[in-house]
Scaffold this motif. Sequence first.
Motif, PDB file in Angstrom:
ATOM      1  N   MET A   1      37.101  50.760  45.480  1.00 40.96           N
ATOM      2  CA  MET A   1      37.375  50.834  44.063  1.00 40.96           C
ATOM      3  C   MET A   1      38.861  50.621  43.780  1.00 40.96           C
ATOM      4  O   MET A   1      39.211  50.106  42.740  1.00 40.96           O
ATOM      5  CB  MET A   1      36.946  52.200  43.516  1.00 40.96           C
ATOM      6  CG  MET A   1      35.451  52.353  43.401  1.00 40.96           C
ATOM      7  SD  MET A   1      34.757  50.983  42.504  1.00 40.96           S
ATOM      8  CE  MET A   1      34.367  51.723  40.982  1.00 40.96           C
ATOM      9  N   ARG A   2      39.716  51.056  44.695  1.00 38.22           N
ATOM     10  CA  ARG A   2      41.143  50.911  44.486  1.00 38.22           C
ATOM     11  C   ARG A   2      41.527  49.434  44.425  1.00 38.22           C
ATOM     12  O   ARG A   2      42.390  49.046  43.645  1.00 38.22           O
ATOM     13  CB  ARG A   2      41.886  51.593  45.631  1.00 38.22           C
ATOM     14  CG  ARG A   2      43.359  51.703  45.362  1.00 38.22           C
ATOM     15  CD  ARG A   2      44.127  52.253  46.509  1.00 38.22           C
ATOM     16  NE  ARG A   2      43.792  53.640  46.787  1.00 38.22           N
ATOM     17  CZ  ARG A   2      44.327  54.331  47.768  1.00 38.22           C
ATOM     18  NH1 ARG A   2      45.207  53.760  48.557  1.00 38.22           N
ATOM     19  NH2 ARG A   2      44.008  55.570  47.974  1.00 38.22           N
ATOM     20  N   TYR A   3      40.857  48.597  45.221  1.00 38.35           N
ATOM     21  CA  TYR A   3      41.163  47.175  45.225  1.00 38.35           C
ATOM     22  C   TYR A   3      40.811  46.528  43.887  1.00 38.35           C
ATOM     23  O   TYR A   3      41.515  45.631  43.429  1.00 38.35           O
ATOM     24  CB  TYR A   3      40.422  46.473  46.364  1.00 38.35           C
ATOM     25  CG  TYR A   3      40.872  46.951  47.715  1.00 38.35           C
ATOM     26  CD1 TYR A   3      42.160  46.683  48.170  1.00 38.35           C
ATOM     27  CD2 TYR A   3      40.044  47.691  48.535  1.00 38.35           C
ATOM     28  CE1 TYR A   3      42.596  47.126  49.393  1.00 38.35           C
ATOM     29  CE2 TYR A   3      40.462  48.145  49.763  1.00 38.35           C
ATOM     30  CZ  TYR A   3      41.742  47.853  50.200  1.00 38.35           C
ATOM     31  OH  TYR A   3      42.170  48.297  51.410  1.00 38.35           O
ATOM     32  N   LEU A   4      39.753  46.991  43.258  1.00 40.19           N
ATOM     33  CA  LEU A   4      39.385  46.458  41.955  1.00 40.19           C
ATOM     34  C   LEU A   4      40.440  46.810  40.905  1.00 40.19           C
ATOM     35  O   LEU A   4      40.729  46.011  40.017  1.00 40.19           O
ATOM     36  CB  LEU A   4      38.015  46.977  41.530  1.00 40.19           C
ATOM     37  CG  LEU A   4      36.828  46.430  42.327  1.00 40.19           C
ATOM     38  CD1 LEU A   4      35.533  47.061  41.854  1.00 40.19           C
ATOM     39  CD2 LEU A   4      36.763  44.925  42.220  1.00 40.19           C
ATOM     40  N   ALA A   5      41.014  47.986  41.020  1.00 45.41           N
ATOM     41  CA  ALA A   5      42.074  48.377  40.094  1.00 45.41           C
ATOM     42  C   ALA A   5      43.305  47.499  40.282  1.00 45.41           C
ATOM     43  O   ALA A   5      43.928  47.066  39.303  1.00 45.41           O
ATOM     44  CB  ALA A   5      42.426  49.849  40.281  1.00 45.41           C
ATOM     45  N   TYR A   6      43.662  47.218  41.535  1.00 48.76           N
ATOM     46  CA  TYR A   6      44.793  46.340  41.817  1.00 48.76           C
ATOM     47  C   TYR A   6      44.523  44.934  41.298  1.00 48.76           C
ATOM     48  O   TYR A   6      45.394  44.297  40.703  1.00 48.76           O
ATOM     49  CB  TYR A   6      45.086  46.272  43.316  1.00 48.76           C
ATOM     50  CG  TYR A   6      45.657  47.537  43.889  1.00 48.76           C
ATOM     51  CD1 TYR A   6      46.608  48.278  43.213  1.00 48.76           C
ATOM     52  CD2 TYR A   6      45.253  47.994  45.137  1.00 48.76           C
ATOM     53  CE1 TYR A   6      47.139  49.442  43.739  1.00 48.76           C
ATOM     54  CE2 TYR A   6      45.774  49.156  45.672  1.00 48.76           C
ATOM     55  CZ  TYR A   6      46.712  49.870  44.974  1.00 48.76           C
ATOM     56  OH  TYR A   6      47.237  51.013  45.504  1.00 48.76           O
ATOM     57  N   LEU A   7      43.320  44.446  41.520  1.00 45.35           N
ATOM     58  CA  LEU A   7      42.947  43.113  41.058  1.00 45.35           C
ATOM     59  C   LEU A   7      42.995  43.051  39.530  1.00 45.35           C
ATOM     60  O   LEU A   7      43.499  42.088  38.960  1.00 45.35           O
ATOM     61  CB  LEU A   7      41.548  42.749  41.569  1.00 45.35           C
ATOM     62  CG  LEU A   7      41.036  41.366  41.179  1.00 45.35           C
ATOM     63  CD1 LEU A   7      41.959  40.286  41.729  1.00 45.35           C
ATOM     64  CD2 LEU A   7      39.621  41.166  41.683  1.00 45.35           C
ATOM     65  N   ASP A   8      42.499  44.079  38.879  1.00 45.53           N
ATOM     66  CA  ASP A   8      42.521  44.115  37.422  1.00 45.53           C
ATOM     67  C   ASP A   8      43.963  44.118  36.907  1.00 45.53           C
ATOM     68  O   ASP A   8      44.301  43.393  35.964  1.00 45.53           O
ATOM     69  CB  ASP A   8      41.777  45.355  36.914  1.00 45.53           C
ATOM     70  CG  ASP A   8      41.771  45.421  35.401  1.00 45.53           C
ATOM     71  OD1 ASP A   8      41.395  44.408  34.774  1.00 45.53           O
ATOM     72  OD2 ASP A   8      42.144  46.475  34.860  1.00 45.53           O
ATOM     73  N   ALA A  10      46.648  42.944  38.448  1.00 44.60           N
ATOM     74  CA  ALA A  10      47.242  41.642  38.726  1.00 44.60           C
ATOM     75  C   ALA A  10      46.753  40.589  37.733  1.00 44.60           C
ATOM     76  O   ALA A  10      47.543  39.785  37.227  1.00 44.60           O
ATOM     77  CB  ALA A  10      46.929  41.209  40.153  1.00 44.60           C
ATOM     78  N   LEU A  11      45.479  40.585  37.444  1.00 47.06           N
ATOM     79  CA  LEU A  11      44.940  39.606  36.507  1.00 47.06           C
ATOM     80  C   LEU A  11      45.457  39.844  35.090  1.00 47.06           C
ATOM     81  O   LEU A  11      45.719  38.897  34.347  1.00 47.06           O
ATOM     82  CB  LEU A  11      43.411  39.629  36.533  1.00 47.06           C
ATOM     83  CG  LEU A  11      42.779  39.050  37.806  1.00 47.06           C
ATOM     84  CD1 LEU A  11      41.272  39.205  37.766  1.00 47.06           C
ATOM     85  CD2 LEU A  11      43.164  37.601  37.994  1.00 47.06           C
ATOM     86  N   THR A  12      45.619  41.099  34.714  1.00 44.91           N
ATOM     87  CA  THR A  12      46.168  41.410  33.394  1.00 44.91           C
ATOM     88  C   THR A  12      47.609  40.930  33.286  1.00 44.91           C
ATOM     89  O   THR A  12      48.007  40.342  32.275  1.00 44.91           O
ATOM     90  CB  THR A  12      46.085  42.923  33.122  1.00 44.91           C
ATOM     91  OG1 THR A  12      44.720  43.338  33.229  1.00 44.91           O
ATOM     92  CG2 THR A  12      46.614  43.275  31.755  1.00 44.91           C
ATOM     93  N   LEU A  14      48.990  38.507  35.041  1.00 45.31           N
ATOM     94  CA  LEU A  14      48.967  37.047  35.052  1.00 45.31           C
ATOM     95  C   LEU A  14      48.596  36.506  33.678  1.00 45.31           C
ATOM     96  O   LEU A  14      49.221  35.564  33.181  1.00 45.31           O
ATOM     97  CB  LEU A  14      47.984  36.542  36.107  1.00 45.31           C
ATOM     98  CG  LEU A  14      47.822  35.025  36.189  1.00 45.31           C
ATOM     99  CD1 LEU A  14      49.149  34.372  36.564  1.00 45.31           C
ATOM    100  CD2 LEU A  14      46.745  34.664  37.187  1.00 45.31           C
ATOM    101  N   ALA A  15      47.609  37.099  33.045  1.00 42.74           N
ATOM    102  CA  ALA A  15      47.189  36.650  31.713  1.00 42.74           C
ATOM    103  C   ALA A  15      48.320  36.847  30.702  1.00 42.74           C
ATOM    104  O   ALA A  15      48.561  35.974  29.855  1.00 42.74           O
ATOM    105  CB  ALA A  15      45.939  37.411  31.281  1.00 42.74           C
ATOM    106  N   ALA A  16      49.046  37.959  30.785  1.00 41.90           N
ATOM    107  CA  ALA A  16      50.162  38.202  29.872  1.00 41.90           C
ATOM    108  C   ALA A  16      51.266  37.180  30.087  1.00 41.90           C
ATOM    109  O   ALA A  16      51.870  36.682  29.132  1.00 41.90           O
ATOM    110  CB  ALA A  16      50.699  39.619  30.060  1.00 41.90           C
ATOM    111  N   ARG A  17      51.517  36.843  31.333  1.00 36.31           N
ATOM    112  CA  ARG A  17      52.554  35.847  31.633  1.00 36.31           C
ATOM    113  C   ARG A  17      52.162  34.476  31.108  1.00 36.31           C
ATOM    114  O   ARG A  17      52.969  33.755  30.549  1.00 36.31           O
ATOM    115  CB  ARG A  17      52.805  35.796  33.138  1.00 36.31           C
ATOM    116  CG  ARG A  17      53.841  34.750  33.506  1.00 36.31           C
ATOM    117  CD  ARG A  17      54.221  34.859  34.932  1.00 36.31           C
ATOM    118  NE  ARG A  17      55.091  36.014  35.058  1.00 36.31           N
ATOM    119  CZ  ARG A  17      56.066  36.103  35.927  1.00 36.31           C
ATOM    120  NH1 ARG A  17      56.285  35.121  36.756  1.00 36.31           N
ATOM    121  NH2 ARG A  17      56.811  37.167  35.999  1.00 36.31           N
ATOM    122  N   LEU A  18      50.907  34.112  31.274  1.00 32.50           N
ATOM    123  CA  LEU A  18      50.458  32.808  30.799  1.00 32.50           C
ATOM    124  C   LEU A  18      50.491  32.719  29.277  1.00 32.50           C
ATOM    125  O   LEU A  18      50.700  31.654  28.709  1.00 32.50           O
ATOM    126  CB  LEU A  18      49.050  32.509  31.322  1.00 32.50           C
ATOM    127  CG  LEU A  18      48.955  32.273  32.832  1.00 32.50           C
ATOM    128  CD1 LEU A  18      47.512  32.089  33.258  1.00 32.50           C
ATOM    129  CD2 LEU A  18      49.787  31.069  33.245  1.00 32.50           C
TER     130      LEU A  18
END
Length: 69
Positions: A1-8, A10-12, A14-18
């Motif tokens: 579950m911790r990996y999903l939090a990290y992935l979320d 990171a994706l958030t 990345l989306a903000a940067r884009l």
Amino acid sequence: MRYLAYLDTALTALAARLRGEDPERGDVPGWVMVTVMTAALVLAILAVFQEAIVTAVQNALNSVTGAGG
């Protein structure tokens, strides 16, 4: 579950940067102006003191390589 939090996270980020919402993005026109002004200053100094700079560099290289006599 911790990996999903990290992935979320990171994706958030990345989306903000884009979308251009990154507060760490910086001031690109400002950095371009600083770079251009620095290059102009170097050229102005080189135009005035070219002979002295060339002589100083040649003397320094000769003293390091031992070719200075």
